[in-house]
Write an enzyme that holds these catalytic residues in place. Sequence first.
Site, PDB file in Angstrom:
ATOM      1  CB  THR A 298      70.333 108.067  58.405  1.00  0.00           C
ATOM      2  OG1 THR A 298      68.602 108.924  58.437  1.00  0.00           O
ATOM      3  CG2 THR A 298      71.176 108.284  60.052  1.00  0.00           C
TER       4      THR A 298
ATOM      5  CB  ILE B 168      66.319 109.095  44.777  1.00  0.00           C
ATOM      6  CG1 ILE B 168      66.451 108.437  43.119  1.00  0.00           C
ATOM      7  CG2 ILE B 168      66.335 107.728  45.676  1.00  0.00           C
ATOM      8  CD1 ILE B 168      67.891 107.774  43.371  1.00  0.00           C
TER       9      ILE B 168
ATOM     10  CE  LYS C  19      64.435 105.576  72.761  1.00  0.00           C
ATOM     11  NZ  LYS C  19      64.455 104.336  71.308  1.00  0.00           N
TER      12      LYS C  19
END
Length: 502
Positions: A16, A44, A80
């Site tokens: 992110t 990773i 939200k």
Amino acid sequence: MKNNNIRKIVIVGGGTAGWMAAAALSRVLKSRFCDIELVESESIGTVGVGEATIPQIQVFNHMLGLDEDEFVRETCGTFKLGIQFVDWGRKGDSYIHAFGEVGKDMEGIPFYHYWLKEHLRGGSQEIGEYTLTALAAQQARFMRSIDAGNSPLSNITYAFHFDAVLYARYLRSYAEKRGVQRIEGKVIDTLLDDDSGFIRSLRLNDGRTIDGDLFIDCSGFRGLLIEKALGVGYDDWRHWLPCDSAWAVPCEGDDAPLPYTRSTAHSAGWQWRIPLQHRIGNGHVFSSRFMDESAAQSILLNNLDGKPLAEPKLLRFTTGKRKQFWHKNCIALGLASGFMEPLESTSIHLVQSAIARLLSLFPDRNFAREDIDEYNRQTHFEMDRIRDFLILHYRATERDDSEFWNYCRTMDIPDSLGQKIDQFRASGRIVRANSELFNELSWMEVMLGQGIVPHSYHPLVDAMAEEQFAGRMREIQSVMQNSVAAMPSHREFIRRHCAIDC
């Protein structure tokens, strides 16, 4: 005049933070200003859980020029309106930290002071009964703002839930279209200039060397550049924010996702619930000092809404911050800069604000000391104030049913937080310091929600005649209820605008 501009930016780590930085820099700097390279390795893993955000993310999306419906579809997102807190102040309690306005300010006085007057003389209505987003969340309704004049529907504040892996993938596509070059590889060494101590280049596992002028560390908790190479040090906040571990797991959802995040307190931490279109993201944040891993995992798995879709993943962390976020020619973003648990969904905002701060103080190759100091000063202030807000949730509790809550209820707190609590308890006033993230309404909602009730209210509230006061309160509540009744369900809004089969 000699051109001393940055010629090349190297971002270490995707996820992110890395792709947010790459997308924003590619949008603002354009490919003609300097080269931007991002180094990451597919081998990773990233933390990559369902993410919840706060309304400021809309500023970031607007800066990138994103189409909101496309953004929600591509990330399997939902909307939200706030965060529901369950069992925090006391077991059995529940309240919503809702976004946006509370009631309607009157005569220049915040509405909640009028509510306090009513409450202190026995009124039974909760503050959420006067809050559009709280009522809409409870009824699972949602819509964007419309041009409705003085109606609350003209100003609906919201954020998003989304899949963090899909979000990074979406931003990667955006950044690569604008010239960012992705380099597959692991950084195994950081080469420093012998005289200045600045980062000169990175050595990858395949022998390649990547040089640059400005390096952005998005390598997560490891802090490969800011800590491993430059050793700036770390402030440990576990004495205030004692949780240091989390189990995370997705589970099956349904086709009617709720328009809010849920945080449920348990005996040694709390559980998050983030509803997406294709699943529900869940996690149990806990203190290993007060609970072992197996017990914490059991609590999580026993409190899911549906069948787990993967094996639970254990994350370990140390709450706190770097002693410096920008050191020499390196800036740490995201988890590399510090970590505050996701209790109020601030992780992505901290990346966003750091990027905005970098752009405001963007350096040339002289790297002015004064700009670096100002960047660090602003970042320390922001993180310290968010820290105080998170500590409030743990400290303002009556729970005494476990060692963990006994510790939290009685622990020493920063003076800056103590002053805020004392002033609110005495007079209902909250003073927002400078540009701290959370405004007075957020502080008010959490303090009231967790049992801190002021002894008084703003005295100028009494300047309003009693009959007018009672009428205005009834009117505001009625307007809120009618406005929510006009909103479609969250499920229906997504179906109309941004549904996708994920």
